[in-house]
Write a protein that holds these residues in place. Sequence first.
Motif, PDB file in Angstrom:
ATOM      1  N   VAL A 118       0.830  -1.204   0.000  1.00  0.00           N
ATOM      2  CA  VAL A 118       0.000   0.000   0.000  1.00  0.00           C
ATOM      3  C   VAL A 118       0.867   1.259   0.000  1.00  0.00           C
ATOM      4  O   VAL A 118       0.583   2.224  -0.714  1.00  0.00           O
ATOM      5  N   GLU A 119       1.923   1.247   0.786  1.00  0.00           N
ATOM      6  CA  GLU A 119       2.807   2.417   0.842  1.00  0.00           C
ATOM      7  C   GLU A 119       3.531   2.634  -0.485  1.00  0.00           C
ATOM      8  O   GLU A 119       3.640   3.769  -0.965  1.00  0.00           O
ATOM      9  N   GLY A 122       1.045   3.992  -2.922  1.00  0.00           N
ATOM     10  CA  GLY A 122       0.714   5.367  -2.573  1.00  0.00           C
ATOM     11  C   GLY A 122       1.788   6.350  -2.966  1.00  0.00           C
ATOM     12  O   GLY A 122       1.509   7.407  -3.553  1.00  0.00           O
ATOM     13  N   LYS A 123       3.043   6.028  -2.659  1.00  0.00           N
ATOM     14  CA  LYS A 123       4.145   6.941  -2.985  1.00  0.00           C
ATOM     15  C   LYS A 123       4.385   7.011  -4.491  1.00  0.00           C
ATOM     16  O   LYS A 123       4.670   8.082  -5.032  1.00  0.00           O
ATOM     17  N   SER A 125       2.231   6.787  -6.740  1.00  0.00           N
ATOM     18  CA  SER A 125       1.096   7.431  -7.412  1.00  0.00           C
ATOM     19  C   SER A 125       1.135   8.946  -7.334  1.00  0.00           C
ATOM     20  O   SER A 125       0.299   9.613  -7.954  1.00  0.00           O
ATOM     21  N   HIS A 126       2.072   9.506  -6.600  1.00  0.00           N
ATOM     22  CA  HIS A 126       2.174  10.959  -6.481  1.00  0.00           C
ATOM     23  C   HIS A 126       3.357  11.439  -7.311  1.00  0.00           C
ATOM     24  O   HIS A 126       4.515  11.378  -6.878  1.00  0.00           O
ATOM     25  N   THR A 134      -4.966  10.916  -6.660  1.00  0.00           N
ATOM     26  CA  THR A 134      -5.130   9.465  -6.673  1.00  0.00           C
ATOM     27  C   THR A 134      -5.454   8.942  -5.280  1.00  0.00           C
ATOM     28  O   THR A 134      -5.112   9.552  -4.269  1.00  0.00           O
ATOM     29  N   SER A 135      -6.112   7.804  -5.248  1.00  0.00           N
ATOM     30  CA  SER A 135      -6.333   7.087  -4.002  1.00  0.00           C
ATOM     31  C   SER A 135      -6.524   5.617  -4.332  1.00  0.00           C
ATOM     32  O   SER A 135      -6.734   5.250  -5.492  1.00  0.00           O
ATOM     33  N   GLN A 136      -6.426   4.781  -3.307  1.00  0.00           N
ATOM     34  CA  GLN A 136      -6.519   3.341  -3.498  1.00  0.00           C
ATOM     35  C   GLN A 136      -7.822   2.786  -2.904  1.00  0.00           C
ATOM     36  O   GLN A 136      -8.286   3.251  -1.865  1.00  0.00           O
ATOM     37  N   ASN A 159      -4.565   3.281   6.888  1.00  0.00           N
ATOM     38  CA  ASN A 159      -3.796   3.986   5.855  1.00  0.00           C
ATOM     39  C   ASN A 159      -4.687   4.933   5.055  1.00  0.00           C
ATOM     40  O   ASN A 159      -4.717   4.898   3.828  1.00  0.00           O
ATOM     41  N   GLN A 161      -4.377   7.965   4.436  1.00  0.00           N
ATOM     42  CA  GLN A 161      -3.686   8.904   3.556  1.00  0.00           C
ATOM     43  C   GLN A 161      -3.514   8.331   2.155  1.00  0.00           C
ATOM     44  O   GLN A 161      -3.328   9.071   1.185  1.00  0.00           O
ATOM     45  N   TYR A 162      -3.588   7.006   2.026  1.00  0.00           N
ATOM     46  CA  TYR A 162      -3.450   6.340   0.735  1.00  0.00           C
ATOM     47  C   TYR A 162      -4.731   5.647   0.267  1.00  0.00           C
ATOM     48  O   TYR A 162      -4.922   5.443  -0.928  1.00  0.00           O
TER      49      TYR A 162
END
Length: 347
Positions: A118-119, A122-123, A125-126, A134-136, A159, A161-162
């Motif tokens: 997930v991390e 998330g990272k 995707s930015h 973006t989001s998951q 999580n 934030q993601y």
Amino acid sequence: MALYAELHRHLGGSVVPRVLWRYFERHATDLISRFSEYSEFEDFYTRPRNTLDEYLELHTLVESVQTVETLPYFIYRLLRGAYIFENLAYLELRYTPYLRTPEHLSQNERIDKMAEIVEVVGKASHLPEYPIVTSQILCMHSRLPFEVNRAIIDLAAQNRQYVCAVDVAGGDRYYAERMDEWISLYNYARSLGVKTTGHVYETTDGCYPQLLPYLMRIGHGIQIPLLYPELLPEVARRKQCLEVCPTTYLKTGTLQDIRQLKLVFDRCFAAGVDIAICTDNAGLHNVRLPFEYETLLTYDIINFQQLQACQEAAFRHAFAWPHQQHPVSLLNGLLNVESEQFLAVQA
């Protein structure tokens, strides 16, 4: 100019054929050894399947190479294409993190590894050069045990934030034998304040009215207007949005003709049910979101006014869109300010 929102795109099915072929050429030639040239691979990867189960088998091909190490490679190319070719301002990527962990590990070890996946997603995707919000969405899976699916919900809650929501995927015909589990899991997600969607009413095998009260959006849902239109007033009352993915239903054998979707849109508009038009698996289909719009218009399934309503609905139902307005409104406001400033200078 980024204008659109994509609410239903699977990470496994988002890799376009050419990008996947190039990756296999460089790192996993054994996976494409039976294809003498790219055109054969593209035909195999994108051709229609007879059933949803057969179609979903293709996901395993991509999942096997989407690891902690390789996910940034695939996500960079996904976002680059989404920004440049699709004009996306917002994208929700959905996937099952457990299926991106090493298979040789124990179940508990794989569960522990999911947070890293997930991390990384998330990272990756930015990207400043491709500024898409973006989001998951983390997908529970119909073939995974209860303990893993519950851990996926916990991971989503931890999580935020993601991650913006949870889903259930993996073939809707397999939900019935574990219905009490799915209701329990969705109850648990809602108790944690985790937003919800789910793959239901996509095929005739996936019609589960008992799951609808737990969903904030409905993944696909086309069988509701097609077979159970009496449910539409309740769907409208709950303000649930259908995530309709036109090309998918031809690729999975769910529909025989794209024009069958006209009844879906007509009945939903008449009942006040929102629809967000999505791609589902843009890579498997070799299509992009604007192509889905164009297809619906070309076959007179919707008109331009209805298309605009669906585009606005996508932002309204987006789980993590941070603004009160969609990009067109924001852009119009900016242009009006610039126009007023220009007129002031001329005066």
